[in-house]
Design a protein around this motif. Structure first.
Motif, PDB file in Angstrom:
ATOM      1  N   ILE A 111       0.832  -1.210   0.000  1.00 49.97           N
ATOM      2  CA  ILE A 111       0.000   0.000   0.000  1.00 49.97           C
ATOM      3  C   ILE A 111       0.866   1.259   0.000  1.00 49.97           C
ATOM      4  O   ILE A 111       0.480   2.283  -0.575  1.00 49.97           O
ATOM      5  N   SER A 112       2.055   1.194   0.611  1.00 51.11           N
ATOM      6  CA  SER A 112       2.968   2.342   0.553  1.00 51.11           C
ATOM      7  C   SER A 112       3.318   2.675  -0.888  1.00 51.11           C
ATOM      8  O   SER A 112       3.304   3.848  -1.301  1.00 51.11           O
ATOM      9  N   VAL A 113       3.631   1.660  -1.674  1.00 50.57           N
ATOM     10  CA  VAL A 113       3.967   1.885  -3.088  1.00 50.57           C
ATOM     11  C   VAL A 113       2.735   2.307  -3.868  1.00 50.57           C
ATOM     12  O   VAL A 113       2.798   3.198  -4.727  1.00 50.57           O
ATOM     13  N   LEU A 114       1.584   1.696  -3.595  1.00 49.27           N
ATOM     14  CA  LEU A 114       0.349   2.047  -4.302  1.00 49.27           C
ATOM     15  C   LEU A 114      -0.042   3.504  -4.086  1.00 49.27           C
ATOM     16  O   LEU A 114      -0.505   4.182  -5.004  1.00 49.27           O
ATOM     17  N   VAL A 115       0.115   3.997  -2.881  1.00 45.74           N
ATOM     18  CA  VAL A 115      -0.345   5.341  -2.537  1.00 45.74           C
ATOM     19  C   VAL A 115       0.737   6.387  -2.783  1.00 45.74           C
ATOM     20  O   VAL A 115       0.493   7.430  -3.411  1.00 45.74           O
ATOM     21  N   LEU A 116       1.940   6.138  -2.289  1.00 51.00           N
ATOM     22  CA  LEU A 116       2.993   7.141  -2.354  1.00 51.00           C
ATOM     23  C   LEU A 116       3.848   7.036  -3.613  1.00 51.00           C
ATOM     24  O   LEU A 116       4.454   8.023  -4.036  1.00 51.00           O
ATOM     25  N   GLY A 117       3.913   5.828  -4.196  1.00 54.88           N
ATOM     26  CA  GLY A 117       4.829   5.607  -5.303  1.00 54.88           C
ATOM     27  C   GLY A 117       6.198   5.210  -4.779  1.00 54.88           C
ATOM     28  O   GLY A 117       6.561   5.540  -3.644  1.00 54.88           O
ATOM     29  N   SER A 118       6.962   4.519  -5.585  1.00 56.86           N
ATOM     30  CA  SER A 118       8.248   3.993  -5.126  1.00 56.86           C
ATOM     31  C   SER A 118       9.263   5.097  -4.853  1.00 56.86           C
ATOM     32  O   SER A 118      10.079   4.987  -3.934  1.00 56.86           O
ATOM     33  N   THR A 121       8.372   6.776  -1.492  1.00 55.78           N
ATOM     34  CA  THR A 121       8.598   5.776  -0.447  1.00 55.78           C
ATOM     35  C   THR A 121      10.082   5.614  -0.152  1.00 55.78           C
ATOM     36  O   THR A 121      10.496   5.482   1.011  1.00 55.78           O
ATOM     37  N   ALA A 122      10.916   5.641  -1.195  1.00 61.87           N
ATOM     38  CA  ALA A 122      12.360   5.453  -1.010  1.00 61.87           C
ATOM     39  C   ALA A 122      13.039   6.673  -0.408  1.00 61.87           C
ATOM     40  O   ALA A 122      14.095   6.541   0.217  1.00 61.87           O
ATOM     41  N   ASN A 123      12.447   7.844  -0.583  1.00 58.11           N
ATOM     42  CA  ASN A 123      13.126   9.082  -0.183  1.00 58.11           C
ATOM     43  C   ASN A 123      12.679   9.657   1.146  1.00 58.11           C
ATOM     44  O   ASN A 123      13.164  10.722   1.550  1.00 58.11           O
ATOM     45  N   ILE A 124      11.749   8.999   1.839  1.00 64.04           N
ATOM     46  CA  ILE A 124      11.353   9.453   3.166  1.00 64.04           C
ATOM     47  C   ILE A 124      11.700   8.379   4.186  1.00 64.04           C
ATOM     48  O   ILE A 124      11.716   7.192   3.877  1.00 64.04           O
ATOM     49  N   GLN A 125      11.994   8.820   5.394  1.00 60.96           N
ATOM     50  CA  GLN A 125      12.526   7.889   6.392  1.00 60.96           C
ATOM     51  C   GLN A 125      11.477   6.922   6.920  1.00 60.96           C
ATOM     52  O   GLN A 125      11.765   5.750   7.167  1.00 60.96           O
TER      53      GLN A 125
END
Length: 368
Positions: free
Chosen positions: A235-242, A245-249
């Motif tokens: 769901i993190s990838v679905l909502v925020l995008g990869s 997701t990769a650039n926030i702690q």
């Protein structure tokens, strides 16, 4: 210590907490940095790979019934060499526990209590772990029988609430960069999710009522915990995008900030934070307990509770210096931790299983 007994449902609850632990909030960003939109596939690979670790643990349970991991090490490798390996394992436990406390302190002081010194938060949670262990393993296990329902319900509810913001195109294209990044992400996930299962051998089967039923509860807890973690990454990838997701702690925490149902259900991110703190405390307690019991058995101390407080003070001090900053922590988690965790969580159990067969072969040959 041997009179302590853990029920099968308590094994299930503790395994769920250990499976998630620091992974839900801490590791999602690093995995997304490696596997990008295929992070969810990395988690699927991790779940499958985890059955090798489960087999190793169950193998040791079956062939060394009633012994803890430290007792198995000393029986397989002998008193002196086994003691050296035990000391290294204890270092792994205490250092990892200090890292867990650092994660909590860094999260709270960077996301909520910005002006609070990290050592204050570290002190509170170090004291929480010490007090929990002073009450005993049975009290901890009983509390998690209740916690597991609360954290599962709240976490699943939070993920459902955020689903309206999901976009399926964030998962595409699948396998854009091939299989290697997915396997790298799976390896990193395994170091946080799978390899710490070796800590369970410090509790089970020595304190389980029935070894076979304990194994079934262990597997069920692993599958449910794996499902929760898979859901959080997907769901993190679905909502925020990869990329985000990769650039926030703490992507899952930011994910929960997206919840807004009719301007009524908003600002629910601290539900996710509460779930994470409970599960990460499970891992912290496991690391401390494994190191505590292992040290007591190494020095042949009958009452392990006598050293809980001094060890707690040591862990508290270590938690303040284990990582200089978040950049160092991220580099450690990605570059060093997978090898460090694999040494004790995968390689050592494999060597111990091989050692069992070698001893059996030598014995049968000598007998013949």
């Amino acid at each position: 210590m041997c009179k302590i007994r853990i029920t099968n449902h308590q094994i299930f609850a503790l395994t769920v907490g250990l499976t998630n632990g620091s992974a839900i909030l801490v590791i999602s960003a690093s995995v997304a940095g490696l596997a990008k939109q295929d992070s969810w596939i990395s988690m699927l690979f991790t779940i499958v790979f985890g059955f090798l670790e489960i087999w190793l643990i169950c193998f040791l349970w079956n062939h060394y019934p009633g012994l803890t991991f430290v007792e198995m090490i000393r029986q397989i490798f002998g008193k002196w060499f086994g003691s050296v390996i035990t000391i290294a394992f204890l270092y792994f436990c205490f250092l990892s526990d200090a890292q867990v406390i650092w994660y909590i302190g860094n999260f709270i002081t960077s996301q909520a209590m910005l002006e609070t010194p990290p050592y204050i938060v570290n002190m509170i949670f170090s004291a929480t772990i010490v007090i929990a262990l002073l009450y005993g393993l049975e009290a901890i296990a009983r509390s998690y029988e209740i916690f597991i329902y609360i954290i599962s319900f709240l976490f699943v509810l939070s993920m459902i609430f955020v689903l309206p913001n999901a976009r399926i195109e964030n998962l595409q294209p699948v396998f854009e960069e091939g299989l290697i990044p997915v396997l790298k992400g799976s390896t990193l996930l395994s170091s946080f999710v799978i390899f710490p299962f070796v800590l369970l051998i410090m509790i089970f089967p020595a304190k389980a009522d029935n070894t076979f039923k304990a194994m079934k509860s262990f597997v069920k807890g692993y599958l449910w915990g794996g499902f929760l973690l898979f859901t959080s990454i997907l769901i993190s990838v679905l909502v925020l995008g990869s990329t985000i997701t990769a650039n926030i702690q703490y992507p899952v925490f930011v994910l929960a900030q997206e919840i807004n149902l009719a301007n009524i259900f908003t600002r629910l991110e601290f539900i996710v934070a509460g779930v994470w703190i409970i599960t990460v405390l499970t891992k912290g307690i496991f690391y401390f307990y494994a190191g505590l019991i292992g040290l007591a058995q190494l020095i042949e101390l009958k009452d392990h509770k006598k050293i809980i407080l001094p060890l707690g003070l040591i862990i508290f001090v270590m938690s303040g210096v284990v990582f200089p900053d978040a950049t160092y922590q991220s580099a450690w988690d990605s570059l060093v931790w997978p090898f460090f965790a694999a040494t004790f969580g995968l390689i050592l159990p494999i060597v111990m299983a091989a050692g069992f067969y070698i001893k059996k072969w030598v014995f049968n040959r000598h007998k013949g």
